[in-house]
Write an enzyme that holds these catalytic residues in place. Structure first.
Site, mmCIF file in Angstrom:
data_model
loop_
_atom_site.group_PDB
_atom_site.id
_atom_site.type_symbol
_atom_site.label_atom_id
_atom_site.label_comp_id
_atom_site.label_asym_id
_atom_site.label_seq_id
_atom_site.Cartn_x
_atom_site.Cartn_y
_atom_site.Cartn_z
ATOM 1 N N GLU A 131 -5.089 -0.828 16.369
ATOM 2 C CA GLU A 131 -5.707 -1.629 15.604
ATOM 3 C C GLU A 131 -4.720 -2.831 15.243
ATOM 4 O OE1 GLU A 131 -7.086 -2.212 11.084
ATOM 5 O OE2 GLU A 131 -7.094 -0.261 11.757
ATOM 6 N N ARG A 184 2.463 -6.008 13.105
ATOM 7 C CA ARG A 184 1.773 -5.041 14.359
ATOM 8 C C ARG A 184 1.943 -6.229 15.335
ATOM 9 N NH1 ARG A 184 -2.823 -0.717 12.724
ATOM 10 N NH2 ARG A 184 -1.525 0.294 11.031
ATOM 11 N N SER A 186 -9.241 -6.012 11.509
ATOM 12 C CA SER A 186 -10.572 -5.618 11.268
ATOM 13 C C SER A 186 -11.522 -6.481 10.637
ATOM 14 C CB SER A 186 -10.479 -3.963 10.103
ATOM 15 O OG SER A 186 -10.112 -3.226 10.982
ATOM 16 N N ARG A 240 0.656 -1.206 -0.121
ATOM 17 C CA ARG A 240 0.046 -0.139 -0.050
ATOM 18 C C ARG A 240 0.815 1.244 0.157
ATOM 19 N NH1 ARG A 240 -4.355 -1.758 4.485
ATOM 20 N NH2 ARG A 240 -4.806 -3.928 4.032
#
Length: 414
Positions: free
Chosen positions: A348, A388, A351, A261
Site C-alpha cells: 500500500e 514509500r 488509500s 504515529r
C-alpha cells in the site's frame, strides 16, 4: 459519526451494516439501549411540557373568571421542577448516546465486498508491468545503506526505534518527490494548502481519530494538543462549524506535512527500513463536496494519485478494500499498492476514502442547499506517502551494482 436520526428510525438496518464491518454486537446493543433511553426521556419531557402548557392556559382562564389560583400555582410550580429534571435527564441520555456513537465506525457502502482482512480485498486493475531483473533485486534498506541515503542507527540514537536520518541524494529525492507531487496535484485542480501540524482534540474528533485511536497519537499533555497523524485532520477541519455556499463546492485541496504515529497496533511489522515509521512525510488530497458529486470526486482523487505513480514509471494496482479492512471513518476505500521487487509483492502506498457525511456530522460541516443546511461529503487520500514512494523508486530503479537511477519525471527536480 453515524446518523442518530437514522439509528432511531431504523436501528436494525444500521446494525446489519455495522456488523458487516466487524463491530461488536454487544456495543451495538448498548447503542440500542441508550437510544431507547433517550427516546423515553424525550417522551417524558414532552408529556411534562404539554401538561405545563395546559396549566398555563388554565391560569388565564382562572384569572379571567376570578378563581383562586393558589392550588393551580402549586401544581404549576411542582411541574416546573419536573420539567427541569426531565431536561437534565434528556441531556444526560443524549451525552451517553453520543459518547457511544463517537466510538462507532462509519457504515460501509453496500458495494463494499465482504471480508475479514486484506486477503479478501478485491483487485480492480493493474497499471504498468513490473520490470524483469537479470539479478536478484535488493530490498530498500540494503540499497539505502549501500548508497548512503538513509542512516538507521543515527535515527535510533536521536529519537529511538522507527526513526531515521535521510542524507544527500536521498534527502534531495525526498524533497523532489514532495514538490513533484504538489505540482501534479495543483495542475489537477487541487489548491495547495500549508497547515499546522499540531491540532486540538476537537479537530481529531471531527475526522474520527479520537476517541478511537488515542493510543496511536503523540500528545502534548500540558496543552491538550496532538501531532497530526495525517494532513487529512487539519485540511478537513478548516471548515469545521461552517456553512458553505453551494458555489464553493467542491473544495479540492492538497497539502504536504510530516505525520506522526506511534503505530501502537503494529508491533513487529516492518521493523526494518522506512515502510512503517513514527515520523514520515506525506502529500494528501482532501475534498469537500455535495453528496451527489462525491462519487465523481472520489474517482478523480484515485486517478490523480495513480497518475503520479505512472509518471514515475512505478507499477501499481488498484484494490477495493473489503469490510474487514475498511478504515474507521470510511464508507468506501480504494487502495493503491505499488510493486516492490525487493519484497516481490505489492504494498500500500495510498488509500483514497469516501467518508460520506460521517466526518461532516462530527465536524459540523454543512452547505446551504436552497433554504436547508445539509451535511457535505468529505473525502481524503494519500498522494502519496513520500517514504514509500522512495522505497519503490529504490527497488524498481536499482542496478546490478546497487546504484539507483532517478525516474525521468523527477530529474528536473533534482
Amino acid at each position: 459519526m453515524i446518523d442518530l436520526k437514522l439509528l432511531q428510525k431504523d436501528f436494525d438496518t444500521v446494525k446489519t451494516k455495522l456488523l458487516r464491518k466487524g463491530v461488536d454486537e454487544a456495543l451495538l446493543e448498548e447503542l440500542r439501549k441508550k437510544n431507547e433511553e433517550l427516546k423515553t426521556a424525550k417522551k417524558e419531557y414532552e408529556a411534562l411540557q404539554a401538561a405545563q402548557n395546559a396549566m398555563s392556559k388554565e391560569f388565564g382562564i382562572y384569572k379571567r373568571e376570578g378563581k383562586d389560583i393558589s392550588e393551580l400555582k402549586a401544581r404549576v410550580d411542582a411541574n416546573k421542577l419536573k420539567v427541569a429534571e426531565a431536561i437534565e435527564v434528556q441531556r444526560i441520555k443524549q451525552e451517553e448516546l453520543e459518547k457511544i456513537a463517537m466510538a462507532i465506525p462509519n457504515m460501509p457502502d453496500d458495494n463494499v465486498p465482504d471480508g475479514e482482512d486484506e486477503k479478501d480485498n478485491v483487485e480492480i486493475k493493474k497499471v504498468l508491468t513490473p520490470r524483469e531483473f537479470s539479478f536478484t533485486p535488493k530490498e530498500h534498506w540494503e540499497l539505502a545503506e549501500q548508497n548512503g541515503w538513509i542512516d538507521f542507527e543515527r535515527g535510533v540514537k536521536l529519537s529511538g526505534s522507527r526513526f531515521s536520518v535521510v542524507y544527500d541524494m536521498g534527502a534531495r529525492l525526498e524533497r523532489a518527490l514532495i514538490n513533484f507531487m504538489l505540482d501534479h496535484n495543483r495542475k489537477k485542480g487541487y489548491t495547495e494548502v500549508s497547515v499546522p501540524q499540531l491540532v486540538n482534540r476537537k479537530a481529531l474528533e471531527g475526522t474520527g481519530q479520537l476517541p478511537k485511536f488515542e493510543e496511536d497519537l503523540y500528545k502534548i499533555d500540558s496543552q491538550e494538543m496532538y501531532l497530526i497523524p495525517t494532513a487529512e485532520v487539519p485540511l478537513t477541519n478548516l471548515f469545521a462549524d461552517e456553512i458553505l455556499t453551494e458555489d464553493q463546492l467542491p473544495i479540492k485541496m492538497t497539502g504536504y506535512t510530516s505525520c506522526f504515529r506511534k503505530e501502537a497496533g503494529a508491533a513487529g511489522r516492518d521493523t526494518r527500513g522506512i515502510i512503517r515509521q513514527h515520523q514520515f512525510h506525506k502529500v494528501e488530497l482532501v475534498s469537500i463536496t455535495k453528496p451527489d458529486e462525491s462519487g465523481a470526486v472520489f474517482d478523480d482523487m484515485v486517478q490523480t494519485a495513480s497518475e503520479i505513480l505512472t509518471a514515475l514509471e512505478l507499477p501499481h494496482r488498484l484494490v477495493n478494500l473489503c469490510t474487514g479492512d475498511l478504515g474507521f471513518g470510511a464508507a468506501y476505500t480504494t487502495d493503491i499498492e505499488v510493486w516492490l521487487p525487493g519484497q516481490n509483492t505489492y504494498r500500500e502506498i495510498s488509500s483514497v476514502s469516501n467518508t460520506r457525511d460521517f466526518q461532516a456530522r462530527r465536524a459540523k460541516i454543512r452547505y446551504k442547499n436552497g433554504k436547508r443546511n445539509e451535511l457535505v461529503h468529505t473525502l481524503n487520500g494519500s498522494s502519496l506517502a513520500v517514504g514509500r514512494t522512495m522505497v519503490a523508486i529504490m527497488e524498481n530503479f536499482q542496478n546490478g551494482d546497487g546504484s539507483i537511477d532517478i525516474p525521468k519525471a523527477l530529474q528536473p527536480y533534482m
